[in-house]
Design a protein around this motif. Structure first.
Motif, short mmCIF file in Angstrom:
data_model
loop_
_atom_site.label_atom_id
_atom_site.label_comp_id
_atom_site.label_asym_id
_atom_site.label_seq_id
_atom_site.Cartn_x
_atom_site.Cartn_y
_atom_site.Cartn_z
N SER A 172 0.84 -1.21 0.00
CA SER A 172 0.00 0.00 0.00
C SER A 172 0.87 1.25 0.00
N ALA A 173 1.91 1.24 0.83
CA ALA A 173 2.81 2.39 0.89
C ALA A 173 3.48 2.62 -0.46
N ALA A 174 3.92 1.54 -1.10
CA ALA A 174 4.56 1.66 -2.42
C ALA A 174 3.58 2.20 -3.45
N ALA A 175 2.35 1.73 -3.41
CA ALA A 175 1.33 2.19 -4.36
C ALA A 175 1.00 3.67 -4.15
N VAL A 176 0.88 4.08 -2.90
CA VAL A 176 0.58 5.50 -2.61
C VAL A 176 1.75 6.37 -3.04
N ARG A 177 2.99 5.94 -2.75
CA ARG A 177 4.16 6.71 -3.18
C ARG A 177 4.19 6.86 -4.71
N ASP A 178 3.89 5.77 -5.43
CA ASP A 178 3.86 5.83 -6.90
C ASP A 178 2.82 6.82 -7.39
N GLU A 179 1.66 6.81 -6.77
CA GLU A 179 0.59 7.73 -7.19
C GLU A 179 0.94 9.18 -6.86
N VAL A 180 1.56 9.39 -5.71
CA VAL A 180 1.96 10.75 -5.33
C VAL A 180 2.99 11.29 -6.31
N GLU A 181 3.91 10.45 -6.75
CA GLU A 181 4.93 10.88 -7.71
C GLU A 181 4.33 11.31 -9.04
N LYS A 182 3.19 10.79 -9.38
CA LYS A 182 2.52 11.12 -10.64
C LYS A 182 1.76 12.46 -10.58
N LEU A 183 1.57 12.96 -9.38
CA LEU A 183 0.82 14.21 -9.23
C LEU A 183 1.62 15.41 -9.74
N PRO A 184 0.93 16.45 -10.17
CA PRO A 184 1.63 17.69 -10.52
C PRO A 184 2.34 18.25 -9.28
N LYS A 185 3.39 18.98 -9.51
CA LYS A 185 4.21 19.51 -8.41
C LYS A 185 3.38 20.31 -7.40
N ILE A 186 2.43 21.08 -7.86
CA ILE A 186 1.61 21.91 -6.97
C ILE A 186 0.83 21.06 -5.97
N LYS A 187 0.39 19.89 -6.40
CA LYS A 187 -0.36 19.00 -5.51
C LYS A 187 0.57 18.17 -4.64
N ARG A 188 1.75 17.83 -5.15
CA ARG A 188 2.71 17.05 -4.36
C ARG A 188 3.21 17.81 -3.14
N GLN A 189 3.22 19.13 -3.21
CA GLN A 189 3.76 19.91 -2.10
C GLN A 189 2.93 19.75 -0.82
N HIS A 190 1.69 19.32 -0.95
CA HIS A 190 0.84 19.11 0.23
C HIS A 190 0.96 17.70 0.79
N MET A 191 1.68 16.85 0.08
CA MET A 191 1.85 15.46 0.51
C MET A 191 3.15 15.31 1.29
N PRO A 192 3.11 14.68 2.44
CA PRO A 192 4.34 14.47 3.20
C PRO A 192 5.21 13.39 2.56
N ASP A 193 6.51 13.48 2.79
CA ASP A 193 7.43 12.42 2.36
C ASP A 193 7.29 11.26 3.35
N PHE A 194 7.30 10.03 2.83
CA PHE A 194 7.13 8.87 3.70
C PHE A 194 7.70 7.62 3.04
N LEU A 195 8.02 6.65 3.86
CA LEU A 195 8.46 5.34 3.36
C LEU A 195 7.43 4.26 3.68
N THR A 196 6.80 4.38 4.82
CA THR A 196 5.82 3.39 5.25
C THR A 196 4.49 4.06 5.52
N ILE A 197 3.45 3.25 5.65
CA ILE A 197 2.14 3.80 5.99
C ILE A 197 2.21 4.44 7.38
N GLY A 198 2.97 3.85 8.28
CA GLY A 198 3.14 4.44 9.62
C GLY A 198 3.74 5.84 9.55
N HIS A 199 4.77 6.00 8.72
CA HIS A 199 5.38 7.33 8.54
C HIS A 199 4.38 8.30 7.92
N LEU A 200 3.64 7.82 6.95
CA LEU A 200 2.65 8.66 6.29
C LEU A 200 1.60 9.15 7.27
#
Length: 93
Positions: free
Chosen positions: A36-64
């Motif tokens: 799940s964490a890998a899938a969410v990270r992949d989807e976040v990377e596909k977002l435009p930069k303006i939307k990615r800025q609101h997403m925290p950096d994370f490795l695991t769901i716990g970190h997220l």
């Protein structure tokens, strides 16, 4: 055919998510959370930069979970994603 219906998508899942990510006794649940964490990270990377800025950096769901709720900025798409992850993880666990 089996149909799964998820409950209230607006419910606060913070406590359930925190409880789920601390479980170490279920390898199927751990694998689900890793994927799940890998899938969410992949989807976040596909977002435009303006939307990615609101997403925290994370490795695991716990970190997220910790980074997202600490930030305090609500992202509806991520909220829905976390609710779905928590409900599926609860089902798996």
């Amino acid at each position: 055919m089996n149909v799964l219906i998820f409950g209230d998508q607006t419910a606060d899942q913070t406590q359930l998510l925190r409880k789920i990510v601390t479980r170490k006794d279920n390898t199927l649940l751990a694998a689900f959370l890793e994927r799940s964490a890998a899938a969410v990270r992949d989807e976040v990377e596909k977002l435009p930069k303006i939307k990615r800025q609101h997403m925290p950096d994370f490795l695991t769901i716990g970190h997220l979970i910790e980074a997202y709720f600490e930030k305090g900025f609500k992202v509806p798409q991520l909220e829905s994603c976390l609710v779905t992850i928590s409900q599926l993880a609860h089902f798996i666990g």
